[in-house]
Design a protein around this motif. Structure first.
Motif, short mmCIF file in Angstrom:
data_model
loop_
_atom_site.label_atom_id
_atom_site.label_comp_id
_atom_site.label_asym_id
_atom_site.label_seq_id
_atom_site.Cartn_x
_atom_site.Cartn_y
_atom_site.Cartn_z
N MET A 3 0.80 -1.22 0.15
CA MET A 3 0.03 -0.01 0.07
C MET A 3 1.00 1.22 0.05
O MET A 3 0.56 2.28 -0.67
N MET A 7 0.53 3.93 -2.75
CA MET A 7 0.28 5.43 -2.32
C MET A 7 1.34 6.34 -2.81
O MET A 7 0.72 7.50 -3.62
N THR A 8 2.39 5.97 -2.88
CA THR A 8 3.56 6.79 -3.57
C THR A 8 3.19 6.99 -4.92
O THR A 8 3.56 8.29 -5.52
N LEU A 11 0.20 9.19 -5.70
CA LEU A 11 0.41 10.68 -5.28
C LEU A 11 1.14 11.32 -6.48
O LEU A 11 1.03 12.52 -7.02
N LEU A 40 -4.75 -0.64 -7.50
CA LEU A 40 -5.04 -0.08 -6.45
C LEU A 40 -6.52 0.55 -6.33
O LEU A 40 -7.17 0.16 -5.26
N PHE A 65 -8.72 10.03 -0.97
CA PHE A 65 -7.71 9.26 -0.79
C PHE A 65 -6.27 9.81 -0.97
O PHE A 65 -5.15 9.54 -0.12
N ARG A 66 -6.08 11.01 -1.56
CA ARG A 66 -4.88 11.62 -2.12
C ARG A 66 -4.40 12.25 -0.41
O ARG A 66 -3.49 12.34 -0.02
N ARG A 68 -5.76 11.85 2.59
CA ARG A 68 -5.21 10.76 3.54
C ARG A 68 -3.95 10.06 3.45
O ARG A 68 -2.96 10.05 4.40
N SER A 69 -3.55 9.71 2.01
CA SER A 69 -2.34 9.23 1.64
C SER A 69 -1.24 10.13 1.97
O SER A 69 -0.13 9.70 2.68
N LEU A 73 1.97 9.18 4.68
CA LEU A 73 3.34 9.08 4.11
C LEU A 73 4.12 10.07 5.00
O LEU A 73 5.26 9.70 5.36
#
Length: 202
Positions: A3, A7-8, A11, A40, A65-66, A68-69, A73
């Motif tokens: 994950m 996420m990386t 983003l 994803l 989602f962005r 919170r990601s 991170l």
């Protein structure tokens, strides 16, 4: 699935607005980035990115989602630095956008020192007084003055910029000393008109 890696990649895609650009920044092929995003979305059972022939845009779920990601991170990076006694290295591209005056007086020197601590970082410092489109221009960090309008951006207050009102002795002798803010309307002024909201400031 991994994950944090997903996420990386997500983003980077959201920042660049392009699978190809994201892959170039991360050292991946366009197809590898596309497969990661598709995996994803399957994992989350929701569409994160709306694909059109001209560009990519985030769905409402993608924006959330962005946001919170970014927080997740940031926490992971902070934990990594603490665990390694602050010696964690940063790598890859980092594009910073800042106003010219603030950039020249404060940001440039800080950027040089930061790059010395992290020589593997590809630091790109852009100085101008526009309000940059972070997604279209692939800006990772924007340093701005004034009150930000409501948006999906994650903002943190870094400090204050103080302004003072001055006049020459000759001008005051000829026109008198203003006693209140209202009195300024009767005086000749040189005003700065490049604030983020377009408001003129004395």
């Amino acid at each position: 699935m991994d994950m944090l890696r997903a996420m990386t990649i997500f983003l980077r895609v959201s920042n660049t607005g392009s699978l190809t650009a994201a892959g170039r920044d991360l050292g991946l092929s366009q197809s590898a980035v596309s497969q990661q995003i598709a995996a994803l979305e399957r994992h989350l059972s929701t569409r994160l990115i709306q694909r059109t022939t001209r560009r990519l845009t985030l769905t409402d779920a993608g924006e959330e989602f962005r946001r919170r990601s970014l927080g997740i991170l940031d926490a992971v990076h902070e934990a990594t630095e603490v665990a390694s006694d602050g010696k964690a290295a940063f790598r890859g591209p980092l594009r910073v956008h800042a106003p010219i005056g603030l950039g020249q007086s404060h940001i440039a020197n800080a950027a040089v020192r930061f790059h010395q601590l992290h020589p593997d970082l590809e630091l790109d410092l852009v100085l101008d007084d526009r309000i940059a489109d972070l997604t279209a221009e692939a800006v990772d960090i924007a340093i701005r003055l004034g009150t930000l309008p409501s948006s999906t951006l994650v903002a943190r207050r870094l400090g204050e910029v103080r302004r003072i009102l001055v006049a020459s002795p000759a001008y005051l002798a000829a026109n008198g000393m203003p006693e209140s803010i209202v009195d300024l309307k009767q005086h000749v002024q040189v005003r700065f008109n490049a604030s983020p909201n377009g408001d003129a400031c004395p």
